[in-house]
Structures are given as structure tokens and as C-alpha cells.
Design a protein around this motif. Structure first.
Motif, PDB file in Angstrom:
ATOM      1  N   ALA A 292       0.787  16.204  -4.557  1.00  0.00           N
ATOM      2  CA  ALA A 292       1.516  15.436  -5.569  1.00  0.00           C
ATOM      3  C   ALA A 292       1.163  13.960  -5.498  1.00  0.00           C
ATOM      4  O   ALA A 292       1.976  13.108  -5.841  1.00  0.00           O
ATOM      5  CB  ALA A 292       3.021  15.637  -5.386  1.00  0.00           C
ATOM      6  N   GLY A 293      -0.056  13.668  -5.080  1.00  0.00           N
ATOM      7  CA  GLY A 293      -0.474  12.281  -4.953  1.00  0.00           C
ATOM      8  C   GLY A 293      -1.809  12.017  -5.596  1.00  0.00           C
ATOM      9  O   GLY A 293      -2.052  12.386  -6.745  1.00  0.00           O
TER      10      GLY A 293
ATOM     11  N   ALA B  43       6.707  14.278  -3.260  1.00  0.00           N
ATOM     12  CA  ALA B  43       5.487  13.484  -3.132  1.00  0.00           C
ATOM     13  C   ALA B  43       4.685  13.801  -1.884  1.00  0.00           C
ATOM     14  O   ALA B  43       3.463  13.616  -1.863  1.00  0.00           O
ATOM     15  CB  ALA B  43       5.838  11.995  -3.149  1.00  0.00           C
ATOM     16  N   GLY B  44       5.334  14.281  -0.813  1.00  0.00           N
ATOM     17  CA  GLY B  44       4.632  14.514   0.436  1.00  0.00           C
ATOM     18  C   GLY B  44       4.141  15.925   0.663  1.00  0.00           C
ATOM     19  O   GLY B  44       3.529  16.214   1.697  1.00  0.00           O
TER      20      GLY B  44
ATOM     21  N   THR C 246       0.853  -1.185   0.000  1.00  0.00           N
ATOM     22  CA  THR C 246       0.000   0.000   0.000  1.00  0.00           C
ATOM     23  C   THR C 246       0.893   1.240   0.000  1.00  0.00           C
ATOM     24  O   THR C 246       2.032   1.204   0.472  1.00  0.00           O
ATOM     25  CB  THR C 246      -0.932   0.042   1.221  1.00  0.00           C
ATOM     26  N   VAL C 247       0.344   2.322  -0.551  1.00  0.00           N
ATOM     27  CA  VAL C 247       1.072   3.588  -0.646  1.00  0.00           C
ATOM     28  C   VAL C 247       0.220   4.668   0.004  1.00  0.00           C
ATOM     29  O   VAL C 247      -0.983   4.771  -0.261  1.00  0.00           O
ATOM     30  CB  VAL C 247       1.362   3.960  -2.111  1.00  0.00           C
ATOM     31  N   LYS C 248       0.838   5.475   0.852  1.00  0.00           N
ATOM     32  CA  LYS C 248       0.084   6.497   1.580  1.00  0.00           C
ATOM     33  C   LYS C 248       0.888   7.784   1.651  1.00  0.00           C
ATOM     34  O   LYS C 248       2.092   7.777   1.872  1.00  0.00           O
ATOM     35  CB  LYS C 248      -0.252   6.005   2.988  1.00  0.00           C
ATOM     36  N   ASN C 249       0.181   8.895   1.466  1.00  0.00           N
ATOM     37  CA  ASN C 249       0.756  10.211   1.697  1.00  0.00           C
ATOM     38  C   ASN C 249       0.047  10.835   2.893  1.00  0.00           C
ATOM     39  O   ASN C 249       0.519  10.779   4.012  1.00  0.00           O
ATOM     40  CB  ASN C 249       0.616  11.074   0.439  1.00  0.00           C
TER      41      ASN C 249
END
Length: 577
Positions: A237-238, A206-207, A153-156
Motif C-alpha cells: 500500500a505504498g 499502509a504497512g 521523509t516517509v518510509k514503509n
């Protein structure tokens, strides 16, 4: 014809690319014997710049056995604060996506209400992950996840109405602390031909969140097309961008995806690519609206910026003591939107059976132009006061800059921390022009609608095939959202009852606009045809690009491109190809 030509080229490109590596039918999760041992994780940790993280649900601070050093008072005081939640690797902005429902109907959750007597469970919060600070961290994590066949999983920030940044027993890539920001007054994309025109641009890690991006642009006397939420906590940026990215500035400059000049991204092969119109143009096309977390992990985005300008805002707040007068004012409100769009207005509104509120802007507008286009509606509403309409605000106001308007309305405030599921629809201009009475009736039946006046204008003039976003956006005047919610501790049956009512609302508005769609970032998990609803006729080409750049099928998210090939947990493939 461009879309079909591009599809042919991509099909040829895919034919010569590696075939997807399917390996095991199911991804490995933390409750399985295939999960890497502590020593394997320890060896992996040596390859990244920060120690491994072990995310916990934010309410775990109120359960000493789950988080002995946690600060429960801090958690309760900041529960609704989007920026506080974004700073916690285990938090979603909607806590229901931190929970997990087992097949027997029991719910694994960590509720802030300890009096419920429910033990603090991990739910859908990932169990271990990386705190990415640079692209090499992400490359190492991707390679590790592929090697061990992990559910990734990818999370910002965790702003996600689909729960795409959570996953039970998964391995997390947390990009929230990639905060680099740089401004370039003469940016040229990598690989562009010599003597290509330069643009003023800002590159965001990205953050970076919108409040940070806006502050940085304003310091340069610039603005950029971005989102609006209390505290500016949404990531810039997500997922906001990758799903399309609407804004009050969209009618003037287009969607967020229309204003991207370049991105960098880590793919499932571990490559760190720079993508734009000149390099990996097919992937660049797909990333601009084809869905977040689907093709790779974005590490930076470069946006075109514009010189700051003044604007005029229009404010209206009214309540009614009977549904008849509310129907009259909402019907007129719907009817005038094409003319308001032509005059240059945009912005945000909420309406229900009892109230109507809006805060609109006219970019580069004058007070004379604003009043001449807005006053007819104000006058109509004022004539209904004798019938029970109470107007507390009806005015226009000039601001020296867009940033001043934004900061006054959105710089502070909380709007998160509640159990929510949503529905949405893109409302075409023709529905306002030819069926406004029925549209007004449908909106009142929904009884609680966020009415985002973010379409039309310049956005409608852009070629619908120029980027991968749903082509329905180009015919859209207004994007609406509506939803349902429930209290912590609700049973599965109670939650499903609420969701059933939400499904009925979705059907009502879909039947009124059958050839439109919905915004991928703010929509429902219960659409009957999600591929068309979220991506329109772009879906087949997006699927080809997905297979080309994600040969390991590592990046799979709820309702995203290719998700139909997986089970509801996104852990096992439905079929082997």
C-alpha cells in the motif's frame, strides 16, 4: 480528449485553491539551529500514540559506541533479508541509500564490515520520527513538520531504488506498523451513487506487505494484483502502487493502479481524505501512478480482488559456453514474445551473455494450450545443444492456484542488502515485432537483465488516460531492469566509474526505444528527461494536482513530481515563485 478536459478542470480548481506557502527557501535539518529542541519534541510526543523513534543504520549494532545494546550477530545473519530490514526504521533495502556523500567526496556511512576502520555514521538515515499506528499519528506529524519547516521523509519497508525513504537530518514518518487488513465481499466506494455495483475487495493498511496481503486474500479464496519479491517484503500500500505496480497478473487484470477502488491519505494541510472516483477524483487519478511520497501519506488502499484460479507454469534454464549460441537463443526468445503474449503467458526472466532463465505463467491455461504455444521455443533451444547450449530445465507444470505458484517461488529467500543502482526501460510491443534482432543485441550488451514479462494483454486495452501512470505502459510488452553495484568502502571515484557505465547502458536502450519510458519504481537517478521518462505527457497535470493538494510543498522525493524545483538534497528550492 479526456486528458485535456481534465487538465482544464484542474487548472480552474487550482486557481481557486490556496497559493503555495513557501516561507523559508530551505527545509530545516538536524544539523541546523532551526531544528526543534528536545523539549519541543517531548511536547510533540504527547500528541502521538507511540514514543518517538530514533532510527539507526542497521550495521550500528556492530559498533558498540553507536548502539550499545545492538545485536551484531543478528544483523549480519539477516543482512540480506528484506523482511528483517523492513522491521528496522533506519534500514533501506539497498544500503547505499543509507549513506551520504559530502561535497568533498567523503562518505558518511555505517558499514557492516567493521574491519574497514570507518566510524559508524548516520549517513542519510533520518534522525528522529514517529512509529505511526493510526492516521491521527500521521496528521500530528505532518502538522509538526509544517510548523517547524522540517525536511520530511516517509518510509514503509525501504524498498526504493531512488532512496526516497531516506534523507540526511530528516524527520521520519514510519508507516510500517499500520497492518490492518479487512475483506469485503460487497465493497462500494464512499460517495458512490446509490445502486452502484459492489466489488469483492480487500483494504490494506499502509504497512501491509505483499506476503501478508496474499495470505489474507487466499484465506478468502481470492487473489489480487500485486508484486513478487523474495519473502514478499515489498509494501502493498505504498510506493509499489503509487508508481504503477506491475505484476505477473497485469496482462490479465491490469497494473496495480488499475485495480484500486479507494485510498485514504493525509495531505500537508493535515486533512485525512478518502479518495476514489467520486471524491477528490483528481487526486485519486494522480495517486494511481503519479509517484510515491509526492501528494501526501497514504494510510490505506482498497484493491479489487478476484476468485482464485489454476494456472500452468513454464520453466526454462539454459547456459552457453559461447556468445554466438547465446545470441541465437536470445534472439529467438525476443522474437516469440508477441505470440507468447497473445497466448496468455507472463512472468519473469533473467538473461546475460551466458545464461537465460524464465518462469512464466499462463493464467487459467490448460497444459495443452501451454505446450502448444511454448514447445516451439523449447524445440528451437534443444536444437542448439550441439552448438554449446546446455539446457537444465524446459518444462510446463500445472498448479492448482496462483497462490500455490507464488508461494513455491517467492515465499522465502533473500534478495536485498547490496549496494545497487538501477536503470530500466519499458519495451514496446512494436520493438519486438519490427526490431527484435537489434533489441536482442542491446539486451546482450547490457549483460545482466531482469526481463519482466508483465505487459500486453488486458493492460494494453485500458485507456492510457484512465489513471495517472505513464501512458507508455499501455504499449509495453516487457519491462527490463539492469544495474550496477559496489563493495562497502568503495571511494566516490570508484562508485562514479560504475555509475558512468550504467549511464552508457541507459543511453543504449533509450536510443533503441526513444518514445517509450521507464518504470518510476525501478529506474535510474540519471535519466536526461525524468519528467517525460517516468510520467510521459501526464506530467503537467500531475504537477497541477501536486500544487493543489500539497500547498506547503512538504512532500518532495527524488525524481518525483515537482522535484525539479529543488536541489539535489531536496532541502532548498532552486527558485522562489
Amino acid at each position: 480528449m479526456r486528458i485535456f478536459f481534465l487538465f482544464s478542470l484542474l487548472a480552474l480548481g487550482y486557481a481557486s485553491s490556496p497559493s503555495p506557502e513557501f516561507g523559508s527557501r530551505c527545509r530545516c535539518t538536524a544539523d541546523q539551529a532551526c531544528w526543534p529542541s528536545a523539549s519541543v519534541f517531548s511536547d510533540f510526543e504527547k500528541s502521538i500514540s507511540q514514543p518517538l523513534i530514533y532510527p539507526l543504520p542497521p550495521a550500528s549494532a556492530c559498533y558498540p559506541s553507536s548502539s550499545p545494546s545492538g545485536n551484531c550477530t543478528e544483523a549480519l545473519e539477516n543482512w540480506d533479508d528484506g523482511n528483517w530490514r523492513a522491521n528496522h526504521s533506519g534500514a533501506s533495502q539497498s544500503p547505499n541509500f543509507e549513506t551520504y556523500t559530502w561535497r568533498n567526496g567523503t562518505i558518511s556511512a555505517c558499514y557492516k564490515e567493521t574491519s574497514l576502520g570507518v566510524p559508524c555514521g548516520q549517513g542519510s538515515v533520518p534522525v528522529v520520527g514517529i512509529d505511526a499506528r493510526e492516521p491521527s499519528d500521521i496528521q500530528a506529524a505532518v502538522n509538526f513538520a509544517v510548523k517547524h519547516n522540517l525536511r520530511l521523509t516517509v518510509k514503509n519497508t525501504g524498498h526504493d531504488y531512488f532512496g526516497r525513504s531516506s534523507g540526511r537530518g530528516s524527520f521520519l514518518v514510519w508507516t510500517h506498523n499500520m497492518k490492518d487488513i479487512s475483506y469485503n465481499a460487497s465493497f462500494v466506494p464512499q460517495g458512490a451513487p446509490r445502486h452502484s455495483g459492489a466489488s469483492t475487495a480487500i483494504t490494506l493498511g499502509a504497512g501491509v506487505q505483499w506476503h501478508e496481503a496474499y495470505d489474507a486474500a487466499n484465506a478468502q479464496g481470492q487473489i489480487l494484483v500485486g508484486g513478487a519479491s523474495a519473502g514478499g517484503s515489498v509494501g502493498a500500500a505504498g510506493g509499489w502502487l503509487l508508481g504503477g505496480g506491475h505484476s505477473a497478473l497485469s496482462p490479465k487484470y491490469g497494473l496495480g493502479v488499475d485495480n484500486v477502488l479507494e485510498m485514504t491519505i493525509v495531505t500537508s494541510t493535515g486533512e485525512h481524505l478518502t479518495v476514489n472516483d467520486y471524491q477528490h477524483a483528481d487526486l485519486f487519478w494522480a495517486l494511481r501512478g503519479g509517484g510515491g511520497g509526492t501528494y501526501g501519506i497514504v494510510t490505506s488502499v482498497t484493491y479489487r480482488t478476484y476468485p482464485s484460479f489454476g494456472l500452468v507454469a513454464g520453466y526454462f534454464v539454459a547456459t552457453a559456453n559461447n556468445t554466438d549460441v547465446m545470441r541465437k537463443v536470445v534472439t529467438e526468445y525476443v522474437r516469440v514474445h508477441p505470440s507468447l503474449s497473445d497466448a496468455g503467458w507472463s512472468g519473469y526472466s533473467t538473461l546475460s551473455n551466458a545464461s537465460l532463465t524464465f518462469f512464466y505463467i499462463m493464467a487459467n491455461g490448460t497444459e495443452v494450450a501451454a505446450n502448444s504455444s511454448m514447445n516451439p521455443f523449447f524445440d528451437f533451444a534443444k536444437n542448439l545443444t550441439s552448438e554449446g547450449l546446455t539446457i537444465s530445465t524446459a518444462l510446463t507444470y500445472a498448479y492448482p492456484s496462483w497462490y500455490a505458484w507464488y508461494a513455491g517461488l517467492f515465499a522465502h529467500g533473500d534478495q536485498n542488502g547490496a549496494n545497487v543502482q538501477t536503470g530500466s526501460r519499458l519495451l514496446p510491443r512494436e520493438t519486438f515485432e519490427y526490431n527484435y534482432k537489434e533489441l536482442a543485441n542491446a539486451l546482450l550488451e547490457l549483460d545482466g537483465v531482469a526481463f519482466n514479462f508483465v505487459g500486453g494483454g488486458q493492460m494494453a486495452k485500458i485507456n492510457p488516460d484512465s489513471v495517472g501512470v505513464n501512458p507508455a505502459w499501455r504499449r509495453t510488452l516487457v519491462h527490463i531492469t539492469f544495474g550496477t553495484g559496489w563493495q562497502d568502502g568503495s571511494t566516490v571515484e570508484e562508485i562514479q566509474q560504475n555509475i558512468g557505465a550504467l549511464k552508457a547502458k541507459i543511453k543504449r536502450i533509450r536510443d533503441l526505444t526513444p518514445f517509450s519510458g521507464a518504470y518510476f519504481n525501478e529506474a535510474s537517478l540519471y535519466e536526461t528527461n525524468p519528467q517525460y521518462t517516468f510520467f510521459g505527457f501526464h506530467y503537467p497535470i500531475l504537477k497541477v494536482i501536486k500544487l493543489k493538494y500539497d500547498p506547503h510543498s512538504l512532500f518532495v522525493v527524488q525524481e518525483g513530481v515537482g522535484s525539479e524545483d529543488w536541489n539535489s538534497d531536496l532541502t532548498c528550492r532552486r527558485t522562489l515563485l
